[in-house]
Design an enzyme around this catalytic site. Structure first.
Site, PDB file in Angstrom:
ATOM      1  CG  ASN A   4      -0.440  -7.120   9.791  1.00 37.37           C
ATOM      2  OD1 ASN A   4      -0.640  -8.138   9.538  1.00 37.37           O
ATOM      3  ND2 ASN A   4      -0.994  -5.741   9.296  1.00 37.37           N
ATOM      4  CE  LYS A   6       1.308  -4.288   5.948  1.00 33.67           C
ATOM      5  NZ  LYS A   6       0.279  -3.322   5.877  1.00 33.67           N
ATOM      6  CG  HIS A  90      -5.096  -4.462   8.815  1.00 41.47           C
ATOM      7  ND1 HIS A  90      -5.104  -4.063   7.553  1.00 41.47           N
ATOM      8  CD2 HIS A  90      -4.010  -4.229   9.630  1.00 41.47           C
ATOM      9  CE1 HIS A  90      -3.788  -3.346   7.643  1.00 41.47           C
ATOM     10  NE2 HIS A  90      -3.104  -3.365   8.794  1.00 41.47           N
ATOM     11  CD  GLU A  92      -2.775  -3.787   4.579  1.00 40.93           C
ATOM     12  OE1 GLU A  92      -2.804  -5.058   4.690  1.00 40.93           O
ATOM     13  OE2 GLU A  92      -2.077  -2.990   4.582  1.00 40.93           O
ATOM     14  CD  GLU A 162      -2.790  -0.185  12.153  1.00 41.15           C
ATOM     15  OE1 GLU A 162      -1.633  -0.617  12.229  1.00 41.15           O
ATOM     16  OE2 GLU A 162      -3.287  -1.208  11.076  1.00 41.15           O
ATOM     17  N   GLY A 168       1.712   1.499   5.163  1.00 40.22           N
ATOM     18  CA  GLY A 168       2.527   1.151   4.041  1.00 40.22           C
ATOM     19  C   GLY A 168       2.912   2.220   2.979  1.00 40.22           C
ATOM     20  CB  SER A 208       4.876   4.338   7.849  1.00 43.41           C
ATOM     21  OG  SER A 208       4.115   4.000   6.662  1.00 43.41           O
TER      22      SER A 208
HETATM   23  C1  PEP Z   1      -0.144  -2.499   9.485  1.00 46.00           C
HETATM   24  O1  PEP Z   1       0.042  -3.347   8.465  1.00 46.00           O
HETATM   25  O2  PEP Z   1      -0.708  -2.714  10.268  1.00 46.00           O
HETATM   26  C2  PEP Z   1       0.719  -1.409   9.396  1.00 46.00           C
HETATM   27  C3  PEP Z   1       0.798  -0.263   9.919  1.00 46.00           C
HETATM   28  O3  PEP Z   1       1.621  -1.453   8.241  1.00 46.00           O
HETATM   29  P1  PEP Z   1       2.880  -0.636   8.009  1.00 46.00           P
HETATM   30  O4  PEP Z   1       3.790  -0.488   9.355  1.00 46.00           O
HETATM   31  O5  PEP Z   1       3.885  -1.121   6.891  1.00 46.00           O
HETATM   32  O6  PEP Z   1       2.493   0.902   7.790  1.00 46.00           O
END
Ligand code: PEP
Length: 244
Positions: A4, A6, A90, A92, A162, A168, A208
Site C-alpha cells: 500500500n 498510500k 483502510h 486511514e 491491521e 506506520g 509495520s
Molecule cells: C498500511 O498502510 O496498510 C500499513 C500497514 O502501513 P505500515 O506497513 O507502514 O505500517
C-alpha cells in the site's frame, strides 16, 4: 503480499520502482503480489508490470459507477485502468475520511460488481486493545462491513487485519498477537459462512511489516500474507518481504 503506497510516488517514480522490483521478485512463485499506488499511478504501474505476476490495485473506490461525485473514482474506472485489486476500509480512510463499516460494505459490493478483488481492512485502535475490546471490535467490523455479503461474494475477498496502533508506527503486533486476531476473524468467518470458508479465507497481517520481522509473522499458520505500507515503497525492501 500487497504493498500500500498510500499518498507516495509520481508516475515516473512508479516506473523506476517497477524497473528495480520486477527483477528482484522474478523467482517469487509462492505468493500473489500486488502493488496499490495512488490512482494517478495505476496506469504507469499497469504498463510497467504487464506480462509479469505482479498485480496492481487501487487504495479506495466509490460505490456508484459514475455521476456527479467530484473527486471520486469508481470500480469500473479502476478495472478499465487495468488494476485487479482494491484496498477497502483502510484505517486511514476510517480515521480521516469518515469511512464506516456501512460504507466498507458498499464499496466491497461495488468492487466485486466491477470484477475487482477487494482487500477489506479491519483492526482495532490502541485504546480499544487496551480496554480488552479487540475481539469485540473485530466482530463489529466483520458483522457490519463483511458479513452481509452472500457466500459467493465473500469467497472473492481477502481480509487484512491491521491493528491501527501498529500502522506506520514501527510498532508491530507480535506474531502471536496477530495470529490470535486472525483466529478470531477466522472463527467469525466459520460461524457465518461455514468451516470450509473459514479455512479458505486469506487473512493478511498489516502494521509495520518490515524485512526483519516478516519471517516471524509468516511462520504463523494463521497469517496468509502481509499488507505492507512504508516498507513497500522501496523495491529492495518490499522484494525482501515478498521473498521472506
Ligand atoms: C498500511 O498502510 O496498510 C500499513 C500497514 O502501513 P505500515 O506497513 O507502514 O505500517
Amino acid at each position: 503480499m500487497a504493498g500500500n503506497w498510500k499518498m507516495y510516488k509520481t508516475p515516473a517514480e512508479t516506473k523506476a520502482f517497477f524497473d528495480a522490483f520486477l527483477q528482484l521478485v522474478a523467482e517469487a512463485k509462492h505468493c500473489e503480489i500486488a502493488i496499490c499506488p495512488p490512482f494517478v499511478n495505476i496506469h504507469a504501474a499497469v504498463e510497467a508490470s504487464r506480462g509479469t505476476r505482479v498485480g496492481v490495485g487501487a487504495q479506495n473506490l466509490y460505490w456508484k459507477n459514475e455521476g456527479a461525485f467530484t473527486g471520486e473514482v469508481s470500480g469500473p474506472m479502476i478495472k478499465a485502468s487495468g488494476a485487479a485489486w482494491v484496498i477497502i476500509g483502510h484505517s486511514e480512510r476510517r480515521q480521516y475520511f469518515g469511512e464506516t463499516d456501512a460504507t466498507v460494505l458498499e464499496r466491497t459490493k461495488a468492487a466485486l460488481a466491477a470484477g475487482l478483488k477487494p482487500i477489506v481492512c479491519v483492526g482495532e485502535r490502541l485504546e480499544e486493545r487496551e480496554a480488552g475490546r479487540t475481539d469485540a471490535v473485530l466482530a463489529e467490523q466483520f458483522n457490519g462491513g463483511i458479513a452481509p455479503l452472500d457466500a459467493d461474494a465473500f469467497a472473492k475477498i481477502v481480509i487484512a487485519y491491521e491493528p491501527v496502533w501498529a500502522i506506520g508506527t514501527g510498532r508491530t503486533a507480535t506474531p502471536e498477537m496477530a495470529a490470535d486476531a486472525h483466529r478470531v476473524l477466522r472463527g467469525l468467518v466459520s460461524a457465518k459462512y461455514g468451516a470450509v470458508a473459514g479455512a479458505a479465507i486469506r487473512i493478511l497481517y498489516g502494521g509495520s511489516v518490515k524485512p526483519d520481522n516478516v519471517k516471524g509473522l509468516m511462520a504463523q499458520p494463521e497469517i496468509d500474507g502481509a499488507l505492507v505500507g512504508g516498507a513497500s515503497l522501496e523495491a529492495a525492501s518490499f522484494a525482501s518481504i515478498v521473498n521472506f
